[in-house]
Structure formats: structure tokens, C-alpha cells
Enzyme design. Structure first.
Site, PDB file in Angstrom:
ATOM      1  N   SER A 183      45.047  38.936  40.032  1.00 47.58           N
ATOM      2  CA  SER A 183      43.678  39.431  40.014  1.00 47.58           C
ATOM      3  C   SER A 183      43.252  40.089  38.714  1.00 47.58           C
ATOM      4  CB  SER A 183      43.480  40.437  41.156  1.00 47.58           C
ATOM      5  OG  SER A 183      44.399  41.511  41.044  1.00 47.58           O
ATOM      6  N   HIS A 211      42.036  35.339  45.157  1.00 47.05           N
ATOM      7  CA  HIS A 211      41.318  34.889  43.959  1.00 47.05           C
ATOM      8  C   HIS A 211      41.527  33.402  43.687  1.00 47.05           C
ATOM      9  CE1 HIS A 211      40.345  39.056  42.771  1.00 47.05           C
ATOM     10  NE2 HIS A 211      41.511  39.327  43.335  1.00 47.05           N
ATOM     11  N   LYS A 242      35.377  37.846  48.082  1.00 51.29           N
ATOM     12  CA  LYS A 242      35.246  37.134  46.810  1.00 51.29           C
ATOM     13  C   LYS A 242      34.351  35.905  47.004  1.00 51.29           C
ATOM     14  CE  LYS A 242      38.742  39.946  45.740  1.00 51.29           C
ATOM     15  NZ  LYS A 242      39.243  40.994  46.662  1.00 51.29           N
TER      16      LYS A 242
END
Length: 395
Positions: A183, A211, A242
Site C-alpha cells: 500500500s 490495493h 478503495k
């Protein structure tokens, strides 16, 4: 004043940064989370968001959340274990399992709770958890709650991983836990080699795809799909905060594992259920992920453009190959100063300083969204070039 308060009162690093005019946290955003945000009435370009597909302001996502509130209300008033399971929870879980290529999935109220709850209950006192030194804080939190032996290996160093696997007793559970995309650094885990070593040493693998989903793999299915190792990875974790433009998280695995977690993961059993609006937003985001591949395509065009721009500029960006681009500063106060100067130039970017990283590895984290334009990116690159040059970080 109590002893506790006396101890806590000694922590004054934020006050020092504020006094120096370089405190970079808790900046109040007065608009939606888009490529441009409003702060103190000023328009700022956002390059500090994890909304990789830019869906937080998508009309379909917002409408889905509104419709869910109208039908189900604002909350479930209980845990999934008891009164907090809705039909939309079950439907989303079915779709997520299919999306990442596993038999079943369960959703948690946050991504942090997934790692904290899953990792802490999978292994016992005589077992082993092996982890990359740059794994996310939520993975570390889950390990801290486990009674298992924890073995750390050097970042993405497969020789170091194998040395740790050799320390594990045969016949005991060995769980390798790793971020798919790291990340802060933006580099990708060497999953093919991790899987090979796991097979050789009879270990299981859990991949945090926070991610990776929405960024890598066919239709954004993540790092495991990107490398073609989905069938060899035992557990796949993801977050909704996200690319899914919501709040929550999930774990996907085989039916036996999910059945065990459903009845043992304490952050699942003893936490209030993920809200109807969050479920519906994530579900709508999944629809868009599957039907609008041009978003991911544009994100990668931006990423390649930005990576080339920073390299040509002479910035130190490490081994990243993703929309997460670390710009190493290697000094805490200078990192804060640069973040302030970029903010004054109309660029929102995040500092990453010790203790989150070693003091010699401090950086600013530049991240891209599929909704950014090349014009916005050019503006940011020019601003960073000017600021970095003023501080002799580039020639």
C-alpha cells in the site's frame, strides 16, 4: 493528573509540527471525494485517494446506496451472527466469491476487521504465521492477537521467506500472509514464487487484495488473477474502501474455511453488520468494474505516463509498477514541508513518515484514479518538479 495522563501528555510531536506550520493531517474536505476537492473554499487536485476507479461519485453507486437506505434503513442494529444478515449481504458475498474465483465469501464492517479477525483465529499455539515485513498494519494487528509463532521475512525476498519456512515444524499449520500490492511502496508481491514455496513446505497462503482489486487482473479481479495463481491461494481478502467506493471488507475461500471463520472470527461475530448503503454501493461498484473495462485501461495509461514522468524527472520511486507511486524524501520534516508546499500549489498528496516507515524511508504517496485527466496529471508533475528542485531532490 493521573499517571496515564502524565504519560500521554508527553506526546507532543503533532503540536511541534503545527507550531512549525507543517502538520499535514486531518485536512477537512468540503466536497465529494473526486479528482478535485474543496478545502477551505479552495479547489485542490486530489492525488491522495485510494479510489482507484474513481467510483465514489458515480451516479449509479450513489443511487444504489440511497435506494438501500430507503428499503432497509441506515443500519442493521446487530451482528451478522444474530439479527444483522440481510438478503443483500448474501447476494454480495455470492458475487464476490465468484468474482475472485472462490467457493464462498463473507463480508465484514471494515477491511481492518477482516485481517484482524481472520488472521487471529486461523492458527493455534503450535502453528506459524509468516509475513512480509511491509505487510499492512491490519495484518500485524491480526497476528498480535494470535497465539501462533510469528516469523517475518524481508520484503519480497524469497530467499528470506524460505529461510523462515525452514524454521517451521513439519505437520504444523503454516500460514503465509502477504499484501498483493503493497500500500505504501506500490510494488507487487512475488505470488508465483510464494505459491511455489508454499507447496514445497506445505504452507497455506492468504493474500490481502485491498490495493489489487480494481487495478490488476482481468476486469480488476486482483493480483492472484493477474498471476494466474487464484487456485493456489487459500484465502483472498479485499476491502470496499478503495476500488469499491464504499466501506467494509471481505474474505473469500473454500466453503470449509468460510464456515469456520463464520463461527470463530470475533470481529465478524461481535461487530455490527456492514450497513445496507455500504453493501449496495459495493455491489454497484462491482457492476461497473465488470461492465466498464475502459476505466481500468485509462488508469493504466495514466500510471504508465506518471511513472515515466517521475523517472524522467529523476525522482526516486522504488520498485512500484502500479498507480501507487512513492516519492522518497528520507526526512520527516522535509516530507511535511514538501506536502505543505504542494498543497499551497493546489496538490493534495499524503506523507508517509516514521513510525509508519523507518525514518530513512519517509516518502510522499502519489496515487492515481481512473477519473484523473492527463491535464491534471501534467499540472501535478510540473508542481512536484518545481518543489523537488527547490529542495535539491532532483537536479
Amino acid at each position: 493528573m493521573t499517571i496515564l495522563r502524565e504519560k500521554l501528555a508527553k506526546y507532543d510531536e503533532p503540536q511541534k509540527a503545527k507550531a512549525a506550520g507543517i502538520y499535514p493531517y486531518f485536512r477537512e474536505i468540503e466536497s465529494d471525494q473526486d479528482t478535485e476537492v474543496l478545502i477551505n473554499g479552495k479547489k485542490i487536485l486530489m492525488f491522495g485517494s485510494n479510489a482507484y476507479l474513481g467510483l465514489t461519485n458515480h451516479p449509479k453507486v450513489k443511487q444504489a446506496a440511497i435506494d438501500a437506505i430507503k428499503k432497509y434503513g441506515t443500519g442493521c442494529a446487530g451482528s451478522r451472527f444474530l439479527n444483522g444478515t440481510l438478503d443483500i449481504h448474501v447476494d454480495l458475498e455470492r458475487r464476490l466469491a465468484e468474482f475472485v474465483g472462490k467457493e464462498e465469501a463473507i463480508t465484514f464492517s471494515t477491511g481492518f476487521q477482516v485481517n484482524a479477525g481472520v488472521i487471529s483465529c486461523l492458527t493455534g499455539r503450535e502453528d506459524f504465521i509468516i509475513w512480509d515485513e511491509l505487510d499492512h498494519a491490519s495484518i500485524i494487528a491480526g497476528m498480535r492477537m494470535s497465539f501462533s509463532t510469528k516469523l517475518k521475512y524481508k520484503h519480497n525476498d524469497m530467499d528470506s521467506l524460505e529461510k523462515q519456512l525452514r524454521k517451521c515444524e513439519p505437520g504444523k499449520v503454516k500460514l503465509i500472509v502477504v499484501d498483493g500490492v503493497f500500500s505504501m511502496e506500490g510494488d507487487i508481491a512475488n505470488l508465483p514464487e510464494i505459491v511455489r514455496l508454499a507447496k514445497e513446505y506445505d504452507a497455506s497462503v492468504m493474500v490481502d487484495e485491498a490495493h489489487g482489486i480494481g487495478v490488476l487482473g482481468n476486469q480488476g479481479r486482483g493480483t492472484c488473477e493477474h498471476f494466474g495463481v487464484t487456485g493456489d491461494v487459500d484465502l483472498i481478502m479485499g476491502t470496499f474502501s478503495k476500488s469499491f467506493a464504499s466501506l467494509g471488507g471481505f474474505i473469500a475461500s473454500d466453503s470449509d474455511t468460510i464456515n469456520y471463520l463464520r463461527h470463530h472470527a470475533r470481529t465478524y461475530i461481535f461487530s455490527a453488520s456492514i450497513t445496507p448503503a455500504s453493501v449496495a454501493a459495493a455491489n454497484a461498484a462491482l457492476d461497473i468494474m465488470l461492465t466498464e473495462p475502459e476505466r481500468i485501461e485509462h488508469l493504466w495509461k495514466l500510471t504508465d505516463y506518471a511513472l515515466n514522468g517521475f523517472r524522467n524527472m529523476g525522482c526516486e520511486i522504488g520498485n512500484t509498477t502500479t498507480p501507487i507511486i512513492p516519492l522518497f524524501i528520507r526526512d520527516n520534516n522535509l516530507t511535511f514541508t514538501i506536502v505543505r508546499e504542494l498543497f499551497e500549489a493546489g496538490i493534495f498528496i499524503n506523507p508517509v513518515v516514521s513510525p509508519a516507515v523507518p525514518s530513512q524511508d519517509t516518502l510522499i504517496r502519489f496515487s492515481l484514479m481512473a477519473t484523473h485527466t492527463f491535464e491534471q496529471l501534467d499540472y501535478a508533475l510540473d508542481a512536484i518538479r518545481r518543489v523537488f528542485k527547490n529542495h535539491n531532490l532532483i537536479s
